[in-house]
Design a protein around this motif. Structure first.
Motif, PDB file in Angstrom:
ATOM      1  N   UNK A 372      -4.411   4.355   8.725  1.00 11.66           N
ATOM      2  CA  UNK A 372      -3.047   3.613   8.640  1.00 11.66           C
ATOM      3  C   UNK A 372      -2.702   3.455   7.168  1.00 11.66           C
ATOM      4  N   UNK A 373      -2.446   4.684   6.343  1.00 13.54           N
ATOM      5  CA  UNK A 373      -2.238   4.530   5.050  1.00 13.54           C
ATOM      6  C   UNK A 373      -0.502   4.274   4.996  1.00 13.54           C
ATOM      7  N   UNK A 374      -0.392   3.126   4.160  1.00 12.21           N
ATOM      8  CA  UNK A 374       0.987   2.788   3.954  1.00 12.21           C
ATOM      9  C   UNK A 374       1.489   2.093   5.247  1.00 12.21           C
ATOM     10  N   UNK A 375       0.900   1.670   6.295  1.00 11.54           N
ATOM     11  CA  UNK A 375       1.444   1.187   7.465  1.00 11.54           C
ATOM     12  C   UNK A 375       1.697  -0.282   7.142  1.00 11.54           C
ATOM     13  N   UNK A 376       3.153  -0.887   7.203  1.00  5.56           N
ATOM     14  CA  UNK A 376       3.505  -1.781   6.996  1.00  5.56           C
ATOM     15  C   UNK A 376       3.569  -2.816   8.451  1.00  5.56           C
TER      16      UNK A 376
END
Lengths: 416, 205
Positions: A372-376
């Protein structure tokens, strides 16, 4: 039903909790046996684990090992065997359990490993089976219970289960509805078995009904508000639809709950485990207010600024809703009546949208962080409007707030 | 003490579904189950053939847990470099959790690529099983009791491509207790098929 599930989980946890403290309990018991003068006849052993729970389907088998340490100053002879406990649903059959070695002599301070193999016959009934594997024949009193306790034992629990033949697609329905309207919900029921299964959905079921108590409990849906349409059986390898129509009377207000028992004769589920056939309806009746909220307040002479801030917040999951459809954003209309009885409508001078966003970077195990890289993740959203009136007339003011698509809101009045 | 603590843990785990309350759109007066999920797109305007093509690619790329059917799919498109960032939120009636995917749409190749995911659309029975397996692990019992963690865990699905680096190329479940007050996070990677914990992790803030 959810209370029932919570209760079941809590019960299940007792089992896990027993497993947690296995070693500590074993040591304590062994010490007690050594230290208590009156218990000299109890052989001091450390048994690890003292509890083992298995989940097996009919025809399956599993084996595990148990270590027994001799804390006596002499060699001890161990001959483990099955001991039926005088409680539980079913007693574990002796033929299901094989213990190897059948007999062992453990030297002073030595340790012996036993292999326990549990084989569940293909025709075994679904249910919970229990017994103890005892390593000595010694007993201790277990007041207030009328049976002796086996101090040198491993408690074995085998849950025999089968995958459900019937799968219910949606057994928790939550919705925001309006009084006086009719809503229809569809529950899909799949029969994965090879035989036709009867079904007879009924509203309400006292067996699983754990009543809520207290002032914040929801109201109960009335039986005559509900119409259920469903076939009386589900052919093998097919799906059936249970249609639940809810006609809300004009007087309905607040939160309502009710349960529908699908009454499906699932051969793989004992009757007491058919709680997953309960469909819970949880409806929040949103009544569009017929009049605005009113607050009367006083403005003193010399006041330079009257400031009113109105805000409404919602959690992200409310925004998406049960069915994933975006819910209309909440809003509100605000106006005033001044001391001269004149209506004052002002545009907001400031509009704020505030979100709590979680990047999830802290506190993520590597396998979650990697995917979940960069999952806001928006956790909460707040809409806030500020209304300003300069040099307000002194006297009694009325504030009116008319909410739209909001169940609750907050406001502050600042006079300075 | 340990028993009480873990009893509280499982109680909280069981409460998860009960505590969340989703509110759905009430505009249609009569609702009937649809075979295909409802599909919403917002953000950057995408129309016509491009929208259909993107929608088809998204539908093919989504991987719900077997037994889970998506009822509605919300796509938010935002500009990212020369392409588009697509945040896809998929919901199912069998779970209160959502599956969230992030794709990148490359206008050159007109293809979407999966860039990340957070998958929580897990039926309560599967979720409970994953938590139970994690709690049965002696190592997890030790870690949880040592840190006196008494919060509800979250459960997320880990896809085989990610799981391959930590265990095997198969679907796994991440059961994580985050105690923000104590600044401690404990996680177990669970193999549901074999009923065991294959990795554990402890993080401190």
């Amino acid at each position: 039903m959810r209370y029932f599930i919570v209760a079941l989980l809590a019960l299940g946890m007792i089992v896990a909790a027993n497993a947690v403290s296995v070693e500590k309990v074993a040591v304590l018991e062994a010490k007690a046996a050594v230290q208590t003068g009156g218990q000299d006849s109890i052989t001091s052993l450390i048994i690890n684990p003292m509890y083992r729970g298995l989940q097996l389907k009919p025809g399956e088998e599993e084996e595990f090992t148990v270590k027994v340490k001799n804390r006596e100053d002499r060699a001890v002879e161990l001959e483990p065997r099955l001991w039926a406990m005088p409680f539980g649903e079913y007693v574990l059959e002796e033929e299901w359990v094989n213990i190897s070695p059948a007999r062992a002599v453990v030297e002073k301070g030595g340790e012996q490993e036993f292999t326990i193999k549990v084989s569940v016959p293909a025709d075994a009934d679904v249910g919970s089976y229990g017994a103890q594997i005892i390593f000595t024949n010694e007993t201790t009193p277990s007041m207030p219970y009328p049976y002796p306790r086996m101090p040198s034992a491993l408690t074995l629990s085998v849950s025999v289960w089968k995958p459900p033949t019937v799968v219910v697609s949606n057994n928790f329905i939550h919705d925001r509805v309006e009084a006086g309207k009719t809503y229809e919900y569809v529950v899909s029921v799949e029969n994965r078995g090879n035989t036709t299964i009867p079904m007879n959905p009924k509203f309400g079921d006292e067996r699983y009904d754990v009543r809520c108590a207290g002032m914040y409990c929801p109201g109960e849906l009335e039986e005559d508000w509900i119409t259920i349409t469903a076939p009386d059986s589900i052919p093998p390898h097919s799906r059936a639809k249970v249609r639940i129509a809810v006609k809300l009377p004009e007087y309905a207000r607040g939160q309502y709950e009710g349960r529908i028992n699908l009454n499906i004769e699932d051969p793989s589920r004992p009757e007491w485990r058919r709680y997953d056939q309960l469909v819970t309806l949880s409806l929040q009746v949103w009544q569009k207010p017929s009049s605005p909220y009113e607050k009367v307040f006083t403005v003193k002479d010399g006041t330079e600024m009257l400031s009113v801030e109105v805000s409404v917040s919602e959690f992200a999951y409310e925004k998406y809703g049960t069915c994933g459809r975006p819910v209309a954003e909440p809003s509100f209309k605000v106006w005033f009546i001044d001391p001269g009885s004149r209506e004052v409508r002002v545009e907001p001078t400031k509009t704020v949208i505030a979100e709590t966003v979680n990047l999830g970077s802290w506190g993520q195990p590597p396998w979650e962080a990697e995917c979940s890289p960069g999952m806001y993740s928006v956790e909460r959203i707040t809409f806030r409007n500020t209304f300003l009136i300069e040099n307000p007339e002194a006297g009694t003011w009325h504030l009116y707030i008319m909410p739209e698509n909001a169940q609750k809101f907050e406001y502050t009045i600042e006079v300075k | 003490m340990v028993r009480a603590l873990l009893l509280l843990l499982i109680f909280l785990a069981g409460c998860t579904t009960a505590q969340k309350s989703h509110i759905s759109n009430s505009s249609p007066q009569v609702r009937v189950e649809e075979e295909l999920p409802e599909f919403y797109v917002r953000g950057v305007e995408i129309e016509g053939e491009k929208l259909e093509e993107m929608k088809n690619q998204i539908m093919r790329a989504l991987v719900p847990l077997p037994g889970v059917t998506y009822e509605a799919i919300n796509v938010t498109a935002t500009e990212l470099g020369t392409g588009l960032n697509l945040e896809v939120v998929a919901s199912s009636r069998v779970s209160e959790g959502l599956d969230i995917y992030r794709f990148y749409y490359d206008p050159g190749s007109r293809k979407i690529t999966l860039k990340g995911y957070v998958l929580e659309a897990i039926p309560p029975t599967v979720r409970s099983k994953a938590v139970s397996i994690a709690l049965y692990s002696e190592e997890m019992q030790r870690i949880l009791s040592e840190n006196a963690i008494a919060v509800e865990p979250r459960v997320r699905r880990i896809l085989p491509e990610t799981a391959a680096k930590y265990y095997a190329p198969k679907t796994l479940f991440s059961v994580t207790w985050s105690d923000f007050e104590k600044r401690v996070v404990v996680s177990a990677l669970v193999d549901l098929d074999n009923g065991r914990v294959v990795q554990t992790w402890t993080g401190r803030g």
